[in-house]
Design an enzyme around this catalytic site. Structure first.
Site, PDB file in Angstrom:
ATOM      1  CE  LYS A 114      43.710  33.152  42.944  1.00 41.26           C
ATOM      2  NZ  LYS A 114      44.589  33.970  42.164  1.00 41.26           N
ATOM      3  CG  ASP A 144      27.204  47.430  14.183  1.00 42.74           C
ATOM      4  OD1 ASP A 144      27.194  47.306  15.431  1.00 42.74           O
ATOM      5  OD2 ASP A 144      28.131  46.992  13.468  1.00 42.74           O
ATOM      6  CD  GLU A 201      34.017  31.064  42.183  1.00 38.69           C
ATOM      7  OE1 GLU A 201      32.912  31.142  41.633  1.00 38.69           O
ATOM      8  OE2 GLU A 201      34.499  31.971  42.877  1.00 38.69           O
ATOM      9  NE  ARG A 257      42.951  42.406  46.750  1.00 36.10           N
ATOM     10  CZ  ARG A 257      44.009  42.655  47.490  1.00 36.10           C
ATOM     11  NH1 ARG A 257      44.894  43.535  47.076  1.00 36.10           N
ATOM     12  NH2 ARG A 257      44.200  42.045  48.645  1.00 36.10           N
ATOM     13  CB  CYS A 272      80.525  43.677  44.928  1.00 37.96           C
ATOM     14  SG  CYS A 272      78.982  44.510  44.514  1.00 37.96           S
TER      15      CYS A 272
HETATM   16  S1  IVH Z   1      37.715  34.999  46.076  1.00 38.49           S
HETATM   17  C1  IVH Z   1      37.926  36.203  49.927  1.00 38.49           C
HETATM   18  N1  IVH Z   1      37.427  33.783  43.780  1.00 38.49           N
HETATM   19  O1  IVH Z   1      42.348  36.131  43.255  1.00 38.49           O
HETATM   20  C2  IVH Z   1      38.924  36.313  48.877  1.00 38.49           C
HETATM   21  N2  IVH Z   1      39.160  35.380  43.981  1.00 38.49           N
HETATM   22  O2  IVH Z   1      44.163  35.952  45.828  1.00 38.49           O
HETATM   23  C3  IVH Z   1      38.374  36.979  47.702  1.00 38.49           C
HETATM   24  N3  IVH Z   1      40.445  35.733  41.955  1.00 38.49           N
HETATM   25  O3  IVH Z   1      42.021  39.253  44.746  1.00 38.49           O
HETATM   26  C4  IVH Z   1      38.761  36.343  46.473  1.00 38.49           C
HETATM   27  N4  IVH Z   1      39.348  34.311  40.699  1.00 38.49           N
HETATM   28  O4  IVH Z   1      41.301  39.039  42.358  1.00 38.49           O
HETATM   29  C5  IVH Z   1      38.131  34.675  44.478  1.00 38.49           C
HETATM   30  N5  IVH Z   1      37.029  32.668  41.811  1.00 38.49           N
HETATM   31  C6  IVH Z   1      37.729  33.552  42.488  1.00 38.49           C
HETATM   32  C7  IVH Z   1      38.792  34.279  41.927  1.00 38.49           C
HETATM   33  C8  IVH Z   1      39.494  35.183  42.717  1.00 38.49           C
HETATM   34  C9  IVH Z   1      40.331  35.186  40.743  1.00 38.49           C
HETATM   35  C10 IVH Z   1      41.463  36.725  42.361  1.00 38.49           C
HETATM   36  C11 IVH Z   1      40.906  37.923  43.083  1.00 38.49           C
HETATM   37  C12 IVH Z   1      41.567  37.983  44.419  1.00 38.49           C
HETATM   38  C13 IVH Z   1      42.712  37.041  44.249  1.00 38.49           C
HETATM   39  C14 IVH Z   1      42.876  36.285  45.560  1.00 38.49           C
END
Ligand code: IVH
Length: 655
Positions: A110, A34, A108, A131, A398
């Site tokens: 998700k 800082d 990797e 996106r 209903c």
């Molecule tokens: S690849 C070709 N890798 O999941 C597809 N997506 O349903 C591109 N996401 O919109 C996505 N971790 O926002 C990819 N290791 C990862 C990810 C990842 C999170 C999200 C991403 C995408 C959605 C796909």
């Protein structure tokens, strides 16, 4: 501090920041950081012309926007197909093997957040685009700059798009919600919503305060030369981005399964929420060759983690009537936190399900939540009953319009076409974002318009007048005019919106776009066979379209007259040997296969990923493999790239 010292100090601050935010390795204390920061800031206020583009002061969120500009992605941002178990995995690998040989995979985590596309030019972050719908997103560069794990400058001068997920760490999410609870603000449902909401703040100070984190997972447009995605990503991490806690290449299903299990077992140790593991074909050429379905790349899948279970109590069962008349029971449960998300409702699917599971009001139940799916009740803990539980009876009238319901067993339907819930839900859907995107037609307003008898169905929207609106409570001149203006602006909409807005069963946004691209507003004249031939359309969807058109032709015609949707100009290719032919490309060619695919598509060809009896031409380059053999076996005409070019040039098939 002189200019040289200033430069060195900016570099030092960036080094501290990189180590702290990207490598999770503090090199100094907050105090030291800082102090230096304040000195740098002081120098900059005296020497405005010297300010470096990657100075940490340039991240400060003090920019207010009055809206975000829409921006197209150079390459579409796709989503992933989900798989849930080993069987699905084996099927996906089998399917993939039919398309390409010698597969290897890159796995990797998700991450559960909001995806973001970063564009670097001459090493400088020039834009950050959300996106959006995959094709067009919103430009939120200023907000992205507040994220410390996004480098403002990288050591790579060619244009490069880096794609990744913006997340909020679990502990940070809890802090934010605690604060919001104190301030009486609405809580975020989960870290994903919190991340997405924070990214889209008009005041970038708010974004800055949320401690967002960027995790790269891929690249968009790029001129990198690595042939394997795993190597490409290694390079991206060296540019100053966060590397996943674990990642691995795998040769086969066993290795993938093993890695998946180990990632799942340490999922709690990740700072951010994971909802699974992504498996991607490691060879970039192969992934490209595999192509895409309407929604997803064929060369990658999301292997979801098993859901998390919790015990809670059913407080009440309420009934919802959807736009198609189906009455859906929903359990209201005691609020329970599952992986950082407060669950208050669980779907009961239908009435048979309630009976089968014998779910009663007051029961203790096990609920399960997986990813973004609405939680469901897995099991009733009958041994915990004390006799006070109340059975839930099937309804016969209903809950909204009180007319008699049609009991089809599992589904109970309200058949009254003018049932308020049906009409209101249909109108809300009609006006929603992926349909006609009419602002100002939320639940409350539609309910008022309907109960006051102003609109009975969607077409009434187009005959609304201001005098009538002004008679309603809560409508003043401005609000009435805004609503009329936004309805007016729906006229001349893109034709896929017109198709989607009608709510044809089984046909969503993607399907509507495909129908529109192929037939425009004339989709009403398409036969079932023609629709079946479209990418991504199966029997159920095709039938649904044809049936909808048959029953609703007058309604469609009226809507069309009001809306005058814009049909895309379907440019028909001139006559050529590839027009309307199905073509498969294989082997390496003089240009990228993507470019050749575009060229052939412009000539009216359909470029497919795999050889079948329906293939008209296999076009092969060097090192053509199994596709060539298959084409020969099936008697498909196989031609070289140069023959293809000759055919295009001479507009004829050589002897
Ligand atoms: S690849 C070709 N890798 O999941 C597809 N997506 O349903 C591109 N996401 O919109 C996505 N971790 O926002 C990819 N290791 C990862 C990810 C990842 C999170 C999200 C991403 C995408 C959605 C796909």
């Amino acid at each position: 501090m002189n200019k040289e010292e200033y430069k060195a100090n900016v570099e030092l601050l960036n080094k501290y920041s990189y180590n702290y935010y990207v490598l999770d390795n503090a090199l100094t204390t907050d105090e030291v950081y800082d102090k230096l920061y304040v000195e740098v800031e002081a120098y900059e206020s005296e020497n405005v012309d010297d300010i470096l583009i990657d100075s940490p002061t340039q991240r400060v969120g003090d920019v207010m926007s009055d809206g975000f500009t829409k921006e197209s992605h150079d390459q579409r941002m796709w989503s992933l197909e989900d798989i849930f178990n080993n069987e699905d995995l084996l099927k996906w690998i089998q399917r993939s093997k039919k398309l390409v040989d010698n597969l290897s995979f890159y796995c990797e985590p998700k991450y559960d957040g909001a995806s973001l596309n970063l564009v670097y030019e001459n090493g400088i972050l020039v834009s950050a685009i959300t996106r959006g719908d995959g094709e067009v997103g919103e430009l939120i560069t200023q907000n992205a700059k507040t994220i410390k794990s996004i480098p403002l400058k990288i050591d790579h001068l060619k244009r490069l798009e880096i794609r990744g997920e913006v997340v909020i760490y679990k502990d940070e999410f809890e802090k934010i919600n605690l604060l919001r609870a104190k301030e009486g603000e609405q809580l975020f449902a989960n870290p994903r919503n919190a991340a997405a909401g924070s990214l889209r703040q008009l005041d970038s100070k708010i974004t800055a305060s949320r401690n967002l984190v960027f995790l790269p997972y891929g690249v968009g447009q790029n001129s990198l030369t690595q042939k394997l995605l795993s190597n490409k990503m290694t390079y991206i991490y060296t540019l100053g981005f966060i590397e996943p806690m674990i990642r691995s290449t795998c040769k086969n299903a066993q290795e993938i399964e093993k890695f998946y299990n180990s990632m799942n077992s340490i999922r709690d140790r990740f700072a951010m929420m994971l909802d699974g593991m992504v498996i991607k074909v490691d060879s970039i050429a192969q992934a490209e060759e595999m192509g895409f379905t309407v929604k997803n790349p064929r060369g990658a899948v999301a292997y979801k983690f098993p859901a998390v279970e919790k015990i809670t109590k059913v407080k009440e069962i309420i009934l919802q009537v959807g736009r198609s008349g189906v009455v859906t029971p929903v359990a209201i449960v005691e609020p329970t936190a599952i992986e950082g998300v407060i669950v208050e409702r669980a779907t009961l699917h239908n009435f048979d399900e309630i009976e089968r599971k014998d779910i009663r009001i007051g029961d203790s139940v096990i609920i399960l939540r997986s990813g973004d799916v609405i939680p469901k009740i897995m099991k009733v803990l009958t041994h915990e009953r004390d006799g006070s539980e109340v059975e839930f009876k099937r309804v016969t009238s209903c809950p909204v319009c009180e007319s008699e319901l049609l009991d089809e067993g599992a589904l109970i339907k309200c058949q009254n076409l003018s049932c308020a819930a049906r009409v209101v839900n249909a109108i809300i859907y009609f006006a929603s974002k992926p349909c006609l995107n009419i602002d100002g037609l939320g639940v409350k307003i539609v309910e008022v318009l309907h109960t006051e008898g102003v609109i009975q169905n969607v077409t009434d929207l187009f005959t609304l007048n201001k005098e009538r609106l002004l008679e309603l409570e809560g409508f003043k001149e401005k609000k009435a005019q805004n609503l009329l203006d936004s309805i007016e602006s729906a006229k001349g909409c893109e034709c896929w919106r017109f198709i989607n807005a009608m709510g044809i069963e089984h046909v969503g946004e993607v399907g509507s776009k495909v129908l529109c691209e192929n037939f425009g507003v004339e989709f009403v004249t398409a036969t079932k066979e023609q629709i079946l031939a479209l990418d991504g359309f199966g029997e159920e969807m095709a039938e649904s379209v044809v049936e909808f058109v048959r029953v609703n032709s007058e309604h469609i015609e009226r809507l069309r007259e009001f809306l005058k949707p814009n049909s895309p100009v379907i440019v028909e290719a001139e006559e050529n040997p590839f027009k309307a032919k199905t073509v498969v490309l294989t082997g390496s060619m003089s240009e990228s296969r993507g470019d050749i695919k575009n060229m052939l598509e412009a000539l009216g060809a359909k470029v497919s990923g795999s050889v079948s009896k329906k293939t008209d031409f296999l076009i092969y380059g060097e090192d053509a493999g199994s596709k060539y053999d298959k084409a020969i076996k099936l008697g498909v005409e196989a031609i070289t790239e140069s023959v293809m070019r000759e055919m295009i040039l001479n507009n004829s098939i050589p002897n």
